[in-house]
Scaffold this motif. Structure first.
Motif, mmCIF file in Angstrom:
data_model
loop_
_atom_site.group_PDB
_atom_site.id
_atom_site.type_symbol
_atom_site.label_atom_id
_atom_site.label_comp_id
_atom_site.label_asym_id
_atom_site.label_seq_id
_atom_site.Cartn_x
_atom_site.Cartn_y
_atom_site.Cartn_z
ATOM 1 N N ILE A 238 -100.206 34.092 -98.194
ATOM 2 C CA ILE A 238 -98.899 33.444 -97.954
ATOM 3 C C ILE A 238 -98.818 32.525 -97.078
ATOM 4 O O ILE A 238 -99.310 31.440 -96.214
ATOM 5 N N ILE A 239 -97.852 31.341 -98.223
ATOM 6 C CA ILE A 239 -97.932 29.695 -97.713
ATOM 7 C C ILE A 239 -96.570 29.864 -97.035
ATOM 8 O O ILE A 239 -95.272 30.619 -97.657
ATOM 9 N N LEU A 240 -96.682 28.671 -96.156
ATOM 10 C CA LEU A 240 -95.144 28.456 -95.571
ATOM 11 C C LEU A 240 -94.863 27.340 -95.754
ATOM 12 O O LEU A 240 -95.845 26.723 -96.172
ATOM 13 N N PRO A 241 -93.981 26.769 -96.044
ATOM 14 C CA PRO A 241 -93.195 24.903 -96.049
ATOM 15 C C PRO A 241 -93.315 24.475 -95.179
ATOM 16 O O PRO A 241 -93.644 24.378 -94.144
ATOM 17 N N ASN A 242 -94.352 22.922 -95.471
ATOM 18 C CA ASN A 242 -94.077 21.736 -94.768
ATOM 19 C C ASN A 242 -94.379 20.039 -95.607
ATOM 20 O O ASN A 242 -95.272 19.800 -96.058
ATOM 21 N N PRO A 243 -92.974 19.897 -95.954
ATOM 22 C CA PRO A 243 -93.416 19.069 -96.368
ATOM 23 C C PRO A 243 -93.633 17.362 -95.777
ATOM 24 O O PRO A 243 -93.683 16.318 -96.226
ATOM 25 N N MET A 244 -93.766 17.784 -94.178
ATOM 26 C CA MET A 244 -94.013 16.515 -93.236
ATOM 27 C C MET A 244 -95.383 16.109 -93.200
ATOM 28 O O MET A 244 -95.646 14.619 -93.444
ATOM 29 N N TYR A 245 -96.497 16.753 -93.360
ATOM 30 C CA TYR A 245 -97.654 16.284 -93.748
ATOM 31 C C TYR A 245 -98.912 17.472 -94.217
ATOM 32 O O TYR A 245 -98.960 18.572 -94.724
ATOM 33 N N GLY A 246 -99.670 17.059 -94.940
ATOM 34 C CA GLY A 246 -100.650 18.322 -95.110
ATOM 35 C C GLY A 246 -101.759 17.273 -96.204
ATOM 36 O O GLY A 246 -101.627 16.309 -96.702
#
Length: 276
Positions: A238-246
Motif C-alpha cells: 500500500i503506497i501513500l503520496p509524497n511529492p516532497m522528497y524520496g
C-alpha cells in the motif's frame, strides 16, 4: 517472506507531482527528509513550496491518504489464518507521521537538512497522516502485530516513541520500532519480522518500503519493477503520496547527492519528456 493472498480490489494510481526537494533526500536514508552527515546546499525553494503546499492543502492529497488506508483496512478484513501471527509493517515519515511542517520551515528559513531536523523530531509534534490511526487501531483490535520501520537514526528513538504515543497509536513500544542500523536498506529488518510473522501488508511512501529490489535502483529499473509488481500494489503493498522528497528524485540524478543545486536542477529539466 510469507505473504497473504488477498481478493482483488481496485486501486487508483497515486499522484506524483513534479520535481521537488532538490537536496533534502538522502544517500543514507530513503524515507526521511535527510541527506548526508554534512550540510547540503540550499534547496530549490519553488520546487519544495509547491510540493509542500500540495501535501498540506490539497484535498487530493487527503483523499489519497484516506484511500490508501481504507484499502489497507479492507485487506485486513480478508485475513487468512496461518501458523504464524500476522503483522503489518509501516514506514513512519509521510506514512504514519506528517513532517510537512519541517518542509515548510525549510522553505521559510531557506534552509536544508540538517538545519532544524533534530529540533523538529525532538519536539515530537508531528500529527498522523489521514486514515493512519483508524487503520492502526483496527489492526490492533484484530490482534495483528504492528511494526514501525523507519530510517530515522537510533538517537531519535525516544522522541519518535514519544510522538507515536502522543498520537495514541497502538503498539508504540521500543520492540516494535525498527530504526536504521548499519544499513538504510530495510529488507534485513523486514526479514527479521518475517521470521516469526506472516506479513499481511507493507505500507509506505517510498518503493524501498516494499522490496530491496528497489533499493538505490536506477530510474528505469525502478519503473520497470513497479510494472512487474503491479499485481502486488493494493494487495500486499500500500503506497501513500509524497511529492516532497524520496528516492524517486534521487534516482533522476543517479543518487549523486553531492551535485550542486544548479546541477540537480539541470538534470531534472533534462529528464522531462516534452512534446517538442
Amino acid at each position: 517472506m510469507q505473504l497473504f493472498k488477498w481478493v482483488m480490489s481496485p486501486l487508483c494510481t497515486i499522484l506524483l507531482l513534479g520535481s521537488c526537494l532538490g537536496c533534502n533526500t538522502t544517500a543514507n536514508s530513503n524515507d526521511t527528509p535527510q541527506s548526508n552527515s554534512k550540510a547540503t546546499p540550499a534547496v530549490n525553494q519553488s520546487d519544495l513550496m509547491m510540493a509542500t503546499l500540495w501535501q498540506q492543502k490539497a484535498g487530493e492529497a487527503l483523499a489519497l491518504q484516506y484511500q490508501a488506508y481504507n484499502l489497507a483496512k479492507e485487506r485486513l478484513t480478508t485475513l487468512k489464518k496461518t501458523t504464524k501471527k500476522p503483522a503489518v509493517i509501516l514506514d513512519i515519515d509521510e506514512t504514519v507521521l506528517d513532517n510537512s511542517p519541517y518542509q515548510a520551515y525549510a522553505i521559510k528559513k531557506k534552509a536544508s537538512y540538517p538545519t532544524g531536523w533534530d529540533e523538529w523530531v525532538n519536539q515530537a509534534k508531528a500529527k498522523t497522516i489521514a486514515g493512519a490511526k483508524e487503520f492502526l487501531d483496527y489492526a490492533n483490535q484484530q490482534k495483528v502485530d504492528i511494526y514501525y520501520l523507519t530510517n530515522r537514526s537510533e538517537q531519535s528513538r525516544n522522541a519518535t516513541l514519544s510522538n507515536l504515543k502522543k498520537e495514541h497509536l497502538p503498539q508504540a513500544e521500543s520492540s516494535h520500532l525498527l530504526l536504521q542500523g548499519d544499513t538504510s536498506d530495510k529488507q534485513p529488518r523486514r526479514d527479521t519480522v518475517a521470521k516469526n510473522h506472516s506479513i499481511a501488508l507493507l505500507i509506505g511512501d517510498n518503493l524501498g518500503d516494499f522490496s530491496d529490489i528497489y533499493y538505490k535502483a536506477p530510474l528505469a529499473k525502478r519503473n520497470e519493477q513497479v510494472a512487474k509488481d503491479k499485481a502486488k500494489y493494493g494487495k500486499e503493498f500500500i503506497i501513500l503520496p509524497n511529492p516532497m522528497y524520496g528516492d524517486w528524485e534521487g534516482a533522476i540524478y543517479q543518487y549523486n547527492y553531492d551535485l550542486s543545486t544548479k546541477e540537480k536542477e539541470k538534470t531534472k529539466i533534462d529528464a522531462l519528456e516534452s512534446f517538442k
